[in-house]
Design an enzyme around this catalytic site. Structure first.
Site, short mmCIF file in Angstrom:
data_model
loop_
_atom_site.label_atom_id
_atom_site.label_comp_id
_atom_site.label_asym_id
_atom_site.label_seq_id
_atom_site.Cartn_x
_atom_site.Cartn_y
_atom_site.Cartn_z
N CYS A 195 16.55 -7.56 13.06
CA CYS A 195 17.08 -8.80 13.13
C CYS A 195 18.27 -8.64 14.15
CB CYS A 195 17.45 -9.46 12.04
SG CYS A 195 15.99 -9.41 10.68
N CYS A 238 -1.17 1.75 -1.02
CA CYS A 238 0.32 1.47 -1.08
C CYS A 238 0.93 1.61 0.43
CB CYS A 238 1.18 2.48 -2.00
SG CYS A 238 1.42 3.94 -1.57
N GLU A 293 14.12 2.07 3.61
CA GLU A 293 14.67 2.95 2.37
C GLU A 293 14.54 2.06 1.06
OE1 GLU A 293 19.11 3.74 2.76
OE2 GLU A 293 18.93 4.93 0.95
ZN LIG Z 1 -0.32 5.44 -1.50
#
Ligand SMILES: [Zn+2]
Length: 347
Positions: free
Chosen positions: A191, A174, A136
């Site tokens: 974790c 990205c 998020e």
């Molecule tokens: Zn991108």
């Protein structure tokens, strides 16, 4: 004729200036830069320390959590006294980083990066370093950084395995180009389920910080070609070469920054490795911590500092910050967490 001074063999940054990959010009650029570290747990501690020691001009560290004993195995900026006092990580980090390098303008922000504050918190950064533990936050960082043309470095680790990737907006793929969609919560190991060892944290943070220093020093020719993955137990070191792959995703090609749109984030978030859920409060909320501590004291044991109140009751354990955010411990269900919050803090 101008004379060029030889790199000083002494001085705080001499070893970095002597290193041909940075040099005195690179060091001057690093010195002029503002780096933002989002999340100051294991990766964030290592990243922030390296940025401070490298001598960035400004360093902002953003974190929403507080220090606990189970953090100390890998979160290198904190010690037992921070855990005992339940210090917010951003506050403890700020004081350690200032002690490490008083030349750096360090700012620790006790905050949860969200669509409501990300523009403000990430603005004017020359590099953003990912020390978060959830997608998020990473997709939010990705969309704000791609939109605002800020390079950022993704990093993640679990167990003894880790990944790092530098994103140069519209120049290299990205995070959304690479992952396409945000992985569903619970779809990968965390974790919580697989644990994590400190060595992989430092390897991944080292990869991230290395790319950051190249960007800040203007040494773009030295950047790694793509996603680096490391498994320290299996002894696997890989680089997935993304060169020649044009950025192609809603953010990079259509300018749709879905994860940066205000209100996109939920009201609660599961905290990785903490068996806990964070409840967000509306922007602008201020809690009178002293009054809250007094009110809760009748229902259980309370400890407080100037940043937060910790409460342990018969059926609940929670920590409330001054901005109204709370971390509810020992629950895995957001509805249950909201219930605890409503019962003890108010809705
Ligand atoms: Zn991108």
């Amino acid at each position: 004729m101008t004379t060029r001074e030889a790199p000083a063999a002494t001085g705080r940054y001499s070893r970095q200036e002597l290193f041909a990959g940075i040099g005195p010009e690179g060091q001057a650029r690093i010195r002029a830069a503002h780096a933002v570290v989002v999340g100051c747990g294991a990766l964030g501690s290592a990243l922030a320390e390296m940025m401070a020691r490298a001598g960035v001009g400004r360093l902002t560290v953003i974190d929403r959590d507080y220090v606990e004993e189970s953090n100390l195995q890998r979160q290198s900026l904190f010690d037992e006294s921070d855990a005992r006092r339940g210090m917010p990580k951003a506050v403890a980090a700020e004081s350690k980083l200032r002690a490490i390098n008083s030349d750096v303008r360090v700012r620790g922000m006790v905050a949860d990066l969200s669509t409501e504050n990300a523009d403000e918190l990430l603005a004017r950064a020359q590099i953003v370093l990912d020390g978060t533990d959830n997608f998020e936050a990473r997709f939010l960082i990705n969309d704000v950084c791609v939109r605002d043309d800020i390079p950022w470095v993704y990093g993640a680790c679990v167990g003894a395995y880790g990944l790092a990737l530098l994103v140069r907006p519209r120049v290299s793929p990205c995070l959304r180009c690479v992952l396409e969609e945000m992985p569903a919560p619970g779809s990968g190991p965390t974790c919580d389920t697989a644990g994590v060892v400190a060595p992989i944290v430092h390897v991944v943070a080292g990869l991230q910080a290395g790319e950051a220093l190249k960007v800040l020093a203007g040494r773009l020719e030295s950047l790694l070609p793509g996603v680096v993955s490391v498994d320290l137990w299996q002894g696997v070191f890989e680089v997935m070469d993304l060169r020649g792959r044009a950025p192609w995703c809603p953010a990079c090609t259509e300018g749709r920054y879905d994860y940066a749109v205000q209100g996109a984030a939920g009201a609660s978030a599961v905290l990785c490795g903490r068996d806990a859920i964070q409840i967000r409060a509306p922007r602008g909320t201020r809690v009178d911590l002293a009054a809250l501590a007094a009110r809760l004291a009748v229902a259980g044991s309370v400890s407080a500092n100037e940043y937060l109140v910790r409460f342990v009751g018969k059926d609940a354990e929670l920590v409330v910050f001054a901005d109204g955010r709370a971390i509810v411990k020992g629950v895995r269900d957001p509805t249950q967490a909201r219930g605890v919050y409503a019962r003890y803090v108010g809705s």
